[in-house]
Write an enzyme that holds these catalytic residues in place. Structure first.
Site, PDB file in Angstrom:
ATOM      1  N   PRO A 150       0.848  -1.206   0.000  1.00 37.02           N
ATOM      2  CA  PRO A 150       0.000   0.000   0.000  1.00 37.02           C
ATOM      3  C   PRO A 150       0.874   1.244   0.000  1.00 37.02           C
ATOM      4  CG  PRO A 150       0.073  -0.996   2.181  1.00 37.02           C
ATOM      5  CD  PRO A 150       0.768  -1.947   1.266  1.00 37.02           C
ATOM      6  N   MET A 151       0.608   2.162  -0.936  1.00 38.98           N
ATOM      7  CA  MET A 151       1.380   3.398  -1.023  1.00 38.98           C
ATOM      8  C   MET A 151       0.420   4.558  -1.287  1.00 38.98           C
ATOM      9  SD  MET A 151       4.822   2.280  -3.114  1.00 38.98           S
ATOM     10  CE  MET A 151       4.029   1.132  -4.260  1.00 38.98           C
ATOM     11  N   CYS A 174       2.068   3.291   9.540  1.00 39.48           N
ATOM     12  CA  CYS A 174       2.377   4.612   8.991  1.00 39.48           C
ATOM     13  C   CYS A 174       2.812   5.580  10.096  1.00 39.48           C
ATOM     14  CB  CYS A 174       1.169   5.186   8.256  1.00 39.48           C
ATOM     15  SG  CYS A 174       1.486   6.821   7.543  1.00 39.48           S
ATOM     16  N   ASN A 194       8.329  -6.930   4.519  1.00 35.19           N
ATOM     17  CA  ASN A 194       8.373  -5.685   3.755  1.00 35.19           C
ATOM     18  C   ASN A 194       9.641  -4.915   4.093  1.00 35.19           C
ATOM     19  OD1 ASN A 194       6.838  -2.474   4.083  1.00 35.19           O
ATOM     20  ND2 ASN A 194       7.578  -3.366   2.197  1.00 35.19           N
TER      21      ASN A 194
END
Length: 359
Positions: free
Chosen positions: A11-12, A113, A211
């Site tokens: 996810p970006m 995040c 990741n």
């Protein structure tokens, strides 16, 4: 679907839109994560079918303005799509999952995040310090949603609380746990801690996804083995060249042209396109094409920048007008100045309206 030996598009934010996901799918990504979208924003959206684009969309309507918040092409996006949401509440997470039902194949909760906008709202990395909230969110989703539920976290600075945290996550019955190999305070340029991820992953039995620092095709399998995880998630490596998911990686310029074509097709807003392009070439900020990407206000200019022989054509002045799409500044009208080179006759009259003299 499952999470065994999968290469996932990470996810970006402002990058993982439909065109980029489709491109990743074309090049071999097994699972496609959307950009993170905040739960409350999704709940304000209306669902619509775009007959022109053949897409299902969630749109936000405010003061006559329509913003496409989420978009999927269910016929062409055939790989599993994981909708990642930013949330700090089990109630809102569940409402969002129900509200968006039919638009995703799995749901992921962002717990990694470190950005201020996310942490300040109790979301993202802020959840790493709130195990009770995390447990409530994941348990509620697993109890009520039939589709796979996962979450993405970061490393803690200490092992003991980290192990307790991932075991708690596993106890909720999640279908997968993604681990970013950096702590909240580590910078992206610092090497990911693969060994620590391996140590943490060894304490849970649920599928884990590694990741961090995957920049070439060969890194995908190598990092999966080194981390001891079931699958891997590719972020910046895919951002810089999304053909990373295939062994024969393409020239980034060629890939970028394909991205622009898809952006045009699905009518992606220019700010999103510009942001993604600048991120794609952020490693070379003093050379082409990054130097040409600043201040662009029209898709034709982006297309021209990535067309053949751009730099040669630029030297000859044979490029699309860079001012295309820019707002024209309001130039105030010049005040009329009296021309003193021409004699001005002023007639003077008396009380009876008779001319008496002139100067």
């Amino acid at each position: 679907f499952d999470y065994e030996k999968k290469a996932c598009l990470a996810p970006m934010v402002r990058v993982g839109t439909l065109p980029f996901r489709l491109l990743a799918q074309d090049y071999g990504a097994d699972i496609l994560y959307t950009e993170e979208i905040i739960d409350k924003k999704l709940l304000q959206c209306e669902r619509q079918y775009n007959t022109e684009l053949n897409t299902l969309e969630l749109v936000l309507k405010k003061q006559g303005h329509i913003e496409t918040v989420y978009q999927t092409d269910v016929k062409k996006e055939y790989k599993p799509v994981i909708l990642q949401i930013g949330t700090a509440s089990a109630e809102y997470a569940l409402k969002t999952a129900i509200h968006c039902d039919g638009l995703y194949d799995g749901l992921d909760i962002n717990m990694g995040c470190p950005k201020h906008f996310s942490v300040s709202g109790g979301m993202g990395a802020a959840l790493l310090k709130k195990p009770e909230v995390v447990k409530d969110i994941l348990t509620t989703l697993k109890r009520n949603i039939k589709k796979p539920i996962s979450c993405k976290i970061r490393l803690f600075t200490e092992d003991k609380p980290m192990i307790d945290f991932v075991k708690m996550i596993e106890s909720t019955g999640v279908d997968a746990l993604a681990i970013h190999g950096r702590t909240r305070d580590m910078r992206p340029k610092e090497p990911a801690l693969v060994d620590r991820v391996k140590f943490i992953a060894s304490h849970v039995n649920c599928p884990t996804i590694y990741n961090g620092d995957i920049y070439e095709y060969k890194d995908i399998e190598q990092k999966r083995i080194e981390s001891g995880c079931n699958s891997v998630m590719v972020a910046r490596g895919a951002l810089y060249n999304v053909s990373i998911f295939q062994e024969d990686m393409k020239d980034p310029i060629v890939v970028t042209k394909e991205y622009l074509t898809k952006c045009r097709k699905y009518k992606i807003k220019l700010p999103y396109v510009g942001y993604a392009l600048r991120r794609m070439y952020e490693l070379s900020t003093k050379s082409y094409p990054f130097t040409e990407l600043l201040g662009v206000r029209h898709m034709d200019v982006y297309d021209d920048i990535f067309s053949p022989n751009y730099e040669e054509r630029k030297a000859k002045g044979d490029i699309v007008d860079r001012s295309l799409g820019r707002r024209k500044k309001n130039v105030p009208k010049k005040k009329k100045m009296m021309n003193f080179d021409v004699p001005h006759v002023i007639k003077l009259k008396d009380a009876n309206n008779e001319q008496v003299s002139s100067i």
